[in-house]
Design a protein around this motif. Sequence first.
Motif, PDB file in Angstrom:
ATOM      1  N   GLU A  85     -11.794  -6.739  -1.981  1.00 49.29           N
ATOM      2  CA  GLU A  85     -11.605  -8.130  -2.369  1.00 49.29           C
ATOM      3  C   GLU A  85     -12.119  -9.085  -1.298  1.00 49.29           C
ATOM      4  OE1 GLU A  85      -7.558  -8.900  -3.344  1.00 49.29           O
ATOM      5  OE2 GLU A  85      -7.860  -8.498  -5.476  1.00 49.29           O
ATOM      6  N   ASN A  86     -11.945  -8.699  -0.036  1.00 47.00           N
ATOM      7  CA  ASN A  86     -12.391  -9.554   1.067  1.00 47.00           C
ATOM      8  C   ASN A  86     -13.869  -9.392   1.382  1.00 47.00           C
ATOM      9  OD1 ASN A  86      -9.743 -10.415   1.279  1.00 47.00           O
ATOM     10  ND2 ASN A  86      -9.236  -8.929   2.874  1.00 47.00           N
ATOM     11  N   GLY A  87     -14.587  -8.550   0.643  1.00 50.26           N
ATOM     12  CA  GLY A  87     -16.015  -8.357   0.868  1.00 50.26           C
ATOM     13  C   GLY A  87     -16.353  -7.370   1.958  1.00 50.26           C
ATOM     14  N   SER A  94      -7.120   3.304  -2.781  1.00 50.06           N
ATOM     15  CA  SER A  94      -5.821   2.921  -2.218  1.00 50.06           C
ATOM     16  C   SER A  94      -5.672   1.408  -2.203  1.00 50.06           C
ATOM     17  CB  SER A  94      -5.671   3.485  -0.805  1.00 50.06           C
ATOM     18  OG  SER A  94      -6.601   2.863   0.067  1.00 50.06           O
ATOM     19  N   LEU A  95      -4.474   0.964  -1.892  1.00 47.49           N
ATOM     20  CA  LEU A  95      -4.197  -0.474  -1.870  1.00 47.49           C
ATOM     21  C   LEU A  95      -4.979  -1.167  -0.763  1.00 47.49           C
ATOM     22  CD1 LEU A  95      -2.592  -2.966  -2.758  1.00 47.49           C
ATOM     23  CD2 LEU A  95      -0.729  -2.209  -1.281  1.00 47.49           C
ATOM     24  N   LEU A  96      -5.035  -0.566   0.431  1.00 50.47           N
ATOM     25  CA  LEU A  96      -5.756  -1.201   1.530  1.00 50.47           C
ATOM     26  C   LEU A  96      -7.254  -1.254   1.261  1.00 50.47           C
ATOM     27  CD1 LEU A  96      -3.877   0.297   4.612  1.00 50.47           C
ATOM     28  CD2 LEU A  96      -3.507  -1.893   3.454  1.00 50.47           C
ATOM     29  N   GLU A  97      -7.806  -0.219   0.633  1.00 50.82           N
ATOM     30  CA  GLU A  97      -9.224  -0.248   0.273  1.00 50.82           C
ATOM     31  C   GLU A  97      -9.493  -1.315  -0.784  1.00 50.82           C
ATOM     32  OE1 GLU A  97     -10.086   4.509   1.057  1.00 50.82           O
ATOM     33  OE2 GLU A  97     -10.106   3.674  -0.966  1.00 50.82           O
ATOM     34  N   MET A 112       2.299  -6.394  -4.296  1.00 44.06           N
ATOM     35  CA  MET A 112       1.765  -5.325  -3.448  1.00 44.06           C
ATOM     36  C   MET A 112       0.632  -5.851  -2.562  1.00 44.06           C
ATOM     37  SD  MET A 112       1.819  -2.092  -6.085  1.00 44.06           S
ATOM     38  CE  MET A 112       1.458  -0.951  -4.769  1.00 44.06           C
ATOM     39  N   ARG A 113      -0.175  -6.751  -3.092  1.00 51.89           N
ATOM     40  CA  ARG A 113      -1.252  -7.319  -2.270  1.00 51.89           C
ATOM     41  C   ARG A 113      -0.684  -8.116  -1.108  1.00 51.89           C
ATOM     42  NH1 ARG A 113      -5.162  -9.743  -7.042  1.00 51.89           N
ATOM     43  NH2 ARG A 113      -5.448  -7.788  -8.211  1.00 51.89           N
ATOM     44  N   CYS A 156       2.211  -0.005   4.431  1.00 53.44           N
ATOM     45  CA  CYS A 156       1.537   0.356   3.182  1.00 53.44           C
ATOM     46  C   CYS A 156       0.754   1.658   3.333  1.00 53.44           C
ATOM     47  CB  CYS A 156       0.623  -0.776   2.742  1.00 53.44           C
ATOM     48  SG  CYS A 156       1.467  -2.338   2.442  1.00 53.44           S
ATOM     49  N   GLN A 157       0.066   1.816   4.456  1.00 50.11           N
ATOM     50  CA  GLN A 157      -0.696   3.041   4.669  1.00 50.11           C
ATOM     51  C   GLN A 157       0.227   4.253   4.796  1.00 50.11           C
ATOM     52  OE1 GLN A 157      -3.996   3.247   4.533  1.00 50.11           O
ATOM     53  NE2 GLN A 157      -3.864   5.469   4.778  1.00 50.11           N
ATOM     54  N   LYS A 158       1.394   4.053   5.413  1.00 48.57           N
ATOM     55  CA  LYS A 158       2.359   5.147   5.561  1.00 48.57           C
ATOM     56  C   LYS A 158       2.878   5.600   4.208  1.00 48.57           C
ATOM     57  CE  LYS A 158       6.723   6.295   7.818  1.00 48.57           C
ATOM     58  NZ  LYS A 158       7.834   5.796   8.685  1.00 48.57           N
ATOM     59  N   VAL A 159       3.199   4.652   3.335  1.00 48.03           N
ATOM     60  CA  VAL A 159       3.680   5.001   1.997  1.00 48.03           C
ATOM     61  C   VAL A 159       2.586   5.707   1.204  1.00 48.03           C
ATOM     62  CG1 VAL A 159       4.550   4.065  -0.176  1.00 48.03           C
ATOM     63  CG2 VAL A 159       5.364   3.129   1.990  1.00 48.03           C
ATOM     64  N   HIS A 160       1.348   5.229   1.321  1.00 52.45           N
ATOM     65  CA  HIS A 160       0.236   5.864   0.610  1.00 52.45           C
ATOM     66  C   HIS A 160       0.042   7.307   1.075  1.00 52.45           C
ATOM     67  CE1 HIS A 160      -3.671   6.048  -1.449  1.00 52.45           C
ATOM     68  NE2 HIS A 160      -4.111   6.678  -0.372  1.00 52.45           N
ATOM     69  N   ASP A 161       0.112   7.544   2.378  1.00 50.66           N
ATOM     70  CA  ASP A 161      -0.073   8.910   2.893  1.00 50.66           C
ATOM     71  C   ASP A 161       1.040   9.835   2.417  1.00 50.66           C
ATOM     72  OD1 ASP A 161      -2.292   7.928   4.162  1.00 50.66           O
ATOM     73  OD2 ASP A 161      -1.314   7.696   6.120  1.00 50.66           O
ATOM     74  N   LYS A 162       2.293   9.342   2.410  1.00 56.08           N
ATOM     75  CA  LYS A 162       3.404  10.185   1.974  1.00 56.08           C
ATOM     76  C   LYS A 162       3.283  10.533   0.493  1.00 56.08           C
ATOM     77  CE  LYS A 162       5.651  10.424   5.882  1.00 56.08           C
ATOM     78  NZ  LYS A 162       5.829  11.711   6.590  1.00 56.08           N
TER      79      LYS A 162
END
Length: 483
Positions: free
Chosen positions: A434-436, A426-429, A341-342, A352-358
Amino acid sequence: MWQTPEMRAARRAAHLQASLPRGGLPPVPPDHPEVTTKADDARCEKKCTKKRLCGKHRCNQRCCIEMEHICPLPCNHLLACGHHRCERTCHSGRCHPCMETSFEELYCECGANVLYPPIPCGTKPPHCNNPCPRPRPCAHDVNHSCHIGPCPPCTVLCKRWCYGKHEQRSAIPCYQEAFSCGLPCGKQMPCGTHKCEKPCHLGPCPLPCKQKCNIKRLQCGHPCGVPCHRPPCPETPCKQSVPVSCPCGLQKSTRPCIELAEEYKELEMANLKDKMSDLLKDQPVDISDIVNKPKKPSVLKILECNEECRVLERNRRLAIGLQIRNPDLSQKLTPRYSDFMRGWAKKDAQFCQKVHDKLTELVQLAKQSKQKSRSYSFESMNRDKRHFVHEYCEHFGCESAAYDMEPNRNIVATAIKDKSWLPSISLLEFIQRENGQRKVPGPVLSKGLVGKSETVALKLPGRMQRSSTPPGEMVDYFDNPPV
């Protein structure tokens, strides 16, 4: 003058001796075969390996002295007419065309068209467009032209039963007497215990029966599992996988049944102990479950809880203390996104954002709905994207299933009202953390300060906006907000 053979041989030897140089006979080369015949027939035994003029066979004569190796074998190849053979001696290249000629008329199969003599051998009958006059054994109308040889199979669509008489279809060609429907055969095997599992087939079922024995074991109640045999069942260790878990149910695994024999005995002894305690208290005791073997639990709780289990129990008690409606917080406070997923989050953040919103919208609708669950059908996508959606549904507590065949295969996600939840991050957050990167909140405007018809003017570099206030007069916008 008449000479005997001995005289001719002596004369030939004297002539040969006179033609030789001084010093006697020349030395014989080591690879030359020795002469073993008489003087009048001086030939060696070495076979000639040169090819004949036909280019197909070799000479194979002993001590051949011929300049041209003519092949004496007959050709005997079938000519192009298909009836006669070549009568020439073996030759190179193609055979000559057949010279046979017929002086009889050549008719088509129905006799409508004719070729007049002379007719070279191998000539085919004339082409005819009339329908074939031969009647079909199935009594269907003929749908092909006049021809030579057997008629083609009848292709009229008819109703036919499958081999096992499971179903009847109406789109089967007439020449096909039966077909395979693909369902299991279902015929009783000679063993009397199993039924044939081979797809619908023609002919007898395969013997001997190799299916697994379904007779339950006396010790654990699992099926025997040995290939079909006559009773009694052989004593073999039970290798069926049994689900096990920890007391809280978070840690799950499987163990072979043979490794859990001691646990089963402890359960039986505990059940017997309870019966004895009830008997000592003069209470009625039901011993049917003891006689008929007690029913084994579906999951044995023999694993030990780890740190994750203790964190789960602490979060659950905290949720109950804070009066949270759903105290099940497994993977809710700290979701663990997989490397797959990462990778997708870095590869296609928009998807990924579209799937999270749905999924978020689906869970919210399920919580607000009066029904027990709500479903959403995603669009058709490839295998990797479907894998990503399946994993993301697990973090929302949603069920996912794939339908249809490739390339139209899609996923239907189902959110259950009492079991689904929203992940805390969420996954993007998660990738941003992780990236700081830190999420900076945007400016919040009060509803009382901003009107519906108010427009915001941006100050562009290089341009100066003229003020509408007279010079020398200061206006404090914080003390005097616009109405």
